[in-house]
Design a protein around this motif. Sequence first.
Motif, PDB file in Angstrom:
ATOM      1  N   ASP A  47      41.201  36.167  46.941  1.00 26.59           N
ATOM      2  CA  ASP A  47      41.966  35.298  47.200  1.00 26.59           C
ATOM      3  C   ASP A  47      41.598  34.266  46.326  1.00 26.59           C
ATOM      4  N   PRO A  48      42.236  33.245  45.687  1.00 23.79           N
ATOM      5  CA  PRO A  48      41.865  32.421  44.059  1.00 23.79           C
ATOM      6  C   PRO A  48      41.708  31.252  45.014  1.00 23.79           C
ATOM      7  N   GLN A  49      40.501  31.066  44.580  1.00 25.03           N
ATOM      8  CA  GLN A  49      40.471  29.297  44.746  1.00 25.03           C
ATOM      9  C   GLN A  49      39.901  28.900  44.255  1.00 25.03           C
ATOM     10  N   TRP A  50      39.480  27.181  43.711  1.00 25.47           N
ATOM     11  CA  TRP A  50      38.805  26.803  43.102  1.00 25.47           C
ATOM     12  C   TRP A  50      37.673  25.204  43.895  1.00 25.47           C
ATOM     13  N   LEU A  51      36.772  25.865  43.237  1.00 23.23           N
ATOM     14  CA  LEU A  51      35.264  25.257  43.660  1.00 23.23           C
ATOM     15  C   LEU A  51      35.110  23.485  43.639  1.00 23.23           C
ATOM     16  N   ASP A  52      36.168  23.096  41.993  1.00 15.37           N
ATOM     17  CA  ASP A  52      35.601  21.908  42.023  1.00 15.37           C
ATOM     18  C   ASP A  52      37.033  21.277  41.973  1.00 15.37           C
ATOM     19  N   VAL A  53      37.607  19.653  41.841  1.00 13.62           N
ATOM     20  CA  VAL A  53      39.142  19.220  41.710  1.00 13.62           C
ATOM     21  C   VAL A  53      39.109  19.322  40.322  1.00 13.62           C
ATOM     22  N   ASP A  54      38.316  19.623  39.522  1.00 13.18           N
ATOM     23  CA  ASP A  54      39.411  19.962  38.169  1.00 13.18           C
ATOM     24  C   ASP A  54      39.595  21.338  37.849  1.00 13.18           C
ATOM     25  N   SER A  55      39.279  22.530  38.770  1.00 12.87           N
ATOM     26  CA  SER A  55      39.585  23.409  38.820  1.00 12.87           C
ATOM     27  C   SER A  55      39.258  24.671  37.893  1.00 12.87           C
ATOM     28  N   ALA A  56      37.626  24.161  37.367  1.00 13.98           N
ATOM     29  CA  ALA A  56      36.268  24.646  36.011  1.00 13.98           C
ATOM     30  C   ALA A  56      36.118  25.840  36.272  1.00 13.98           C
ATOM     31  N   VAL A  57      35.283  26.011  38.280  1.00 12.48           N
ATOM     32  CA  VAL A  57      35.001  27.063  38.938  1.00 12.48           C
ATOM     33  C   VAL A  57      36.143  27.716  40.227  1.00 12.48           C
ATOM     34  N   LYS A  58      36.095  29.118  39.556  1.00  6.95           N
ATOM     35  CA  LYS A  58      37.365  29.864  40.297  1.00  6.95           C
ATOM     36  C   LYS A  58      35.899  30.337  40.840  1.00  6.95           C
ATOM     37  N   MET A  59      36.943  30.951  42.020  1.00  3.08           N
ATOM     38  CA  MET A  59      35.882  32.023  43.393  1.00  3.08           C
ATOM     39  C   MET A  59      37.193  32.556  44.043  1.00  3.08           C
TER      40      MET A  59
END
Length: 375
Positions: free
Chosen positions: A247-259
Amino acid sequence: MSVEPLDDTTWLVSGTGKVGVAQIGDMTVRIEPKLPIGRIFFLLGYGRKFAWQDDLVPYETTDDLVHVLADAFARQAERTLRRGVLQDYVQRDDELAVVRGRLREREQLTRRFGQVTPLLVRYDDFTIDIVENQLVRAAAQVMRHVPGLDPSVARRLRAITVLLDDVSDLVLGQQLPAWRSNRRNAHYETVLWFAAMILRHRSIDLPAGSVEVNGFIINMAKVFEDFLEKALGDALEHIDGRVSPQDPQWLDVDSAVKMNPDLVWYRSGKPAAVIDAKYKAEKVAGYPNADLYQMLAYCTSLGLPIGHLVYAKGNEAETSHVVRGSGVEIRAHALDLELMPVDLLAQVDEMAATIAQLVSTAVAPKQCRGVGGWL
């Protein structure tokens, strides 16, 4: 991973999470599986439209998985090709002296400027040079060059490549070409499963250099991850909601670190549980357990009070950790891969029921919708 000498010429390498054989320079590295051969084939084939039959892989005590795989693939290829090499129509563009099929009129005018020959034509060619045969030939080529392979099996694999000599070579390293199941190629389905599995696991992860490397290595961590995504995903969806693998997620609010968590279970459109497959615990220098840090990041980003790590039994104990300051609980579950398939799937169902029960009783932290996901 541990490495220890057994004598002047032999070393014991363990804890790699991989099985297979590789020729590295003048050294042969052979990694034997802990699981019975039949269990490994079950895990490899689960969820990939592979009709499991015991007679396909009648081995339980043989340690050399690669030899078993090569022999099983050869037998399936021989059984399939005895019924005749599959043919189909393939559209081809060519330059000929006479018309065959239909003339590509616009290209003839714009590229040949009125020249009569050669003629640019498009026609349907009834040929064996089709995707199904390309996959079978490529897999046979890979397996027959595996170091230490039984000579009789290697000869049978070579005979398969000779029979398909008019078939184009696949460019390995790229995504495998897709094929569609139908009545015409139904008898190819089993051998195509073997071929795709061989080609997916053909690579050996070593940096480029002057040392020549040849072999076949199966990454058991990836096999375990694929199995869990399908089996546990189906079990959770049977209870409720939907499951999103990788599942594509982002760690940070700026969507710079993908998980990309292995599994996120959604209920009523919101994340209800996050699960990650970990064949064995990841413990890197300076960190007691990197898996816990990763799962904490998933739970924090998704706003979940509990995260679930799933290991193969024997590689990590079932435990539970509550993180200070956040109250997030990280649970480690274990699946016994040595169980018979029906019992293993029953254990997966029990795990799904446990996760669902924890979801229904847990008190979730306050969630707010943010850019790229739930915060």
